[in-house]
Design a protein around this motif. Sequence first.
Motif, PDB file in Angstrom:
ATOM      1  N   ALA A  43       0.809  -1.219   0.000  1.00 29.11           N
ATOM      2  CA  ALA A  43       0.000   0.000   0.000  1.00 29.11           C
ATOM      3  C   ALA A  43       0.840   1.265   0.000  1.00 29.11           C
ATOM      4  O   ALA A  43       0.486   2.253  -0.650  1.00 29.11           O
ATOM      5  N   LEU A  44       1.943   1.295   0.733  1.00 29.60           N
ATOM      6  CA  LEU A  44       2.736   2.518   0.811  1.00 29.60           C
ATOM      7  C   LEU A  44       3.287   2.882  -0.561  1.00 29.60           C
ATOM      8  O   LEU A  44       3.214   4.048  -0.978  1.00 29.60           O
ATOM      9  N   GLY A 102       1.195   6.032  -1.450  1.00 31.00           N
ATOM     10  CA  GLY A 102       1.868   7.079  -0.700  1.00 31.00           C
ATOM     11  C   GLY A 102       1.532   6.993   0.783  1.00 31.00           C
ATOM     12  O   GLY A 102       0.807   6.102   1.224  1.00 31.00           O
ATOM     13  N   GLY A 103       2.060   7.918   1.550  1.00 33.25           N
ATOM     14  CA  GLY A 103       1.852   7.893   2.995  1.00 33.25           C
ATOM     15  C   GLY A 103       1.406   9.233   3.541  1.00 33.25           C
ATOM     16  O   GLY A 103       0.802  10.034   2.835  1.00 33.25           O
ATOM     17  N   ASP A 139      -0.558 -12.497   7.586  1.00 34.74           N
ATOM     18  CA  ASP A 139       0.431 -12.046   8.566  1.00 34.74           C
ATOM     19  C   ASP A 139      -0.037 -10.724   9.163  1.00 34.74           C
ATOM     20  O   ASP A 139       0.113  -9.663   8.548  1.00 34.74           O
ATOM     21  N   ILE A 140      -0.590 -10.761  10.357  1.00 34.60           N
ATOM     22  CA  ILE A 140      -1.156  -9.559  10.954  1.00 34.60           C
ATOM     23  C   ILE A 140      -0.061  -8.605  11.441  1.00 34.60           C
ATOM     24  O   ILE A 140      -0.248  -7.381  11.426  1.00 34.60           O
ATOM     25  N   ALA A 141       1.100  -9.127  11.842  1.00 34.91           N
ATOM     26  CA  ALA A 141       2.190  -8.245  12.273  1.00 34.91           C
ATOM     27  C   ALA A 141       2.693  -7.405  11.099  1.00 34.91           C
ATOM     28  O   ALA A 141       2.972  -6.212  11.250  1.00 34.91           O
ATOM     29  N   ARG A 142       2.792  -8.014   9.927  1.00 32.21           N
ATOM     30  CA  ARG A 142       3.212  -7.274   8.736  1.00 32.21           C
ATOM     31  C   ARG A 142       2.183  -6.201   8.392  1.00 32.21           C
ATOM     32  O   ARG A 142       2.533  -5.079   8.022  1.00 32.21           O
ATOM     33  N   TRP A 143       0.915  -6.538   8.524  1.00 32.30           N
ATOM     34  CA  TRP A 143      -0.151  -5.563   8.296  1.00 32.30           C
ATOM     35  C   TRP A 143       0.012  -4.354   9.213  1.00 32.30           C
ATOM     36  O   TRP A 143      -0.140  -3.201   8.787  1.00 32.30           O
ATOM     37  N   GLY A 144       0.321  -4.603  10.493  1.00 32.11           N
ATOM     38  CA  GLY A 144       0.501  -3.498  11.432  1.00 32.11           C
ATOM     39  C   GLY A 144       1.610  -2.559  11.003  1.00 32.11           C
ATOM     40  O   GLY A 144       1.481  -1.326  11.113  1.00 32.11           O
ATOM     41  N   ARG A 145       2.707  -3.100  10.493  1.00 32.40           N
ATOM     42  CA  ARG A 145       3.815  -2.263  10.035  1.00 32.40           C
ATOM     43  C   ARG A 145       3.404  -1.431   8.817  1.00 32.40           C
ATOM     44  O   ARG A 145       3.810  -0.274   8.683  1.00 32.40           O
ATOM     45  N   VAL A 146       2.603  -2.020   7.933  1.00 36.52           N
ATOM     46  CA  VAL A 146       2.118  -1.278   6.768  1.00 36.52           C
ATOM     47  C   VAL A 146       1.244  -0.106   7.215  1.00 36.52           C
ATOM     48  O   VAL A 146       1.390   1.021   6.729  1.00 36.52           O
TER      49      VAL A 146
END
Length: 273
Positions: A111-112, A116-117, A134-141
């Motif tokens: 998404a980034l 964009g952010g 992977d929910i941890a990866r989602w949190g970082r996104v």
Amino acid sequence: MNDYWDVNLAHWNGRAAAHAASPGYPVARLRSDPAALSDTIAFDRERLGRLDGQRGIHLQCHIGTDTISLTRLGATMTGLDFSGNSLDEARRIAADVKAGVRFVQSDVYDALAAAGGDFDFVYTGCGALCWLPDIARWGRVVASLLRPGGRLFIREGHPMLWALDDEVDDGLVLRYPYFERAEPMVFTSDGSYVETAEPLGPSTTHEWNHGIGEIVSAVLYAGMTLTGLVEHRSVPWEALPGQMRELPGGEWQLTDRPERLAHSYTLQAVRNA
């Protein structure tokens, strides 16, 4: 590209047109009433507050009815989804109601790069997290998309609900994993979660559950501070057919002793400086 991604993309591309035509989505109401909101956004309107002047991104926006509703609360919205067919429907609906939404086709994990952010808020709604392995990866996104002080807002089905057997109509039976596993749950169905007159062929999906602790940890470890977590005694679809009654506003609740089950939840967090 992972097999789960291809399988799930085929499923959502095949369901998009039927969902846009279904009375289960508020497309007709959004078109006829410029002040109307989707039931999901209306449910959390007080918690969402006024969004005037804020830039938001709706992850896994599907056909965009919640995204459009957020613009009606004052936000400038980007809707992101990996299904091109879903975004085709979303763009048509947005054009019909003159909502200035930017729609971006991308996997959530990318998404980034795609959108964009520096957003003021990230929104994600019911039935979204179960498609992510992977929910941890989602949190970082999510954290990467937010400006410092920006807000995450989730309304989602409760992982306890997702663990129940929805083919049993006379009791609450645990059938599926509560915690995240590497292996997906694999389902094949020729139906949908909303009423539709469109013919639907058999479709396979790969899905995952994520426990509340795993979701909260993903948010915290990504550099966000939890500011709210409310568990609800209703959910915006008939999640357990034969065991639920419809409430006002499109919500559904267990008919028998609904206090036994957390049906859904709203979670809010802010990105740390």
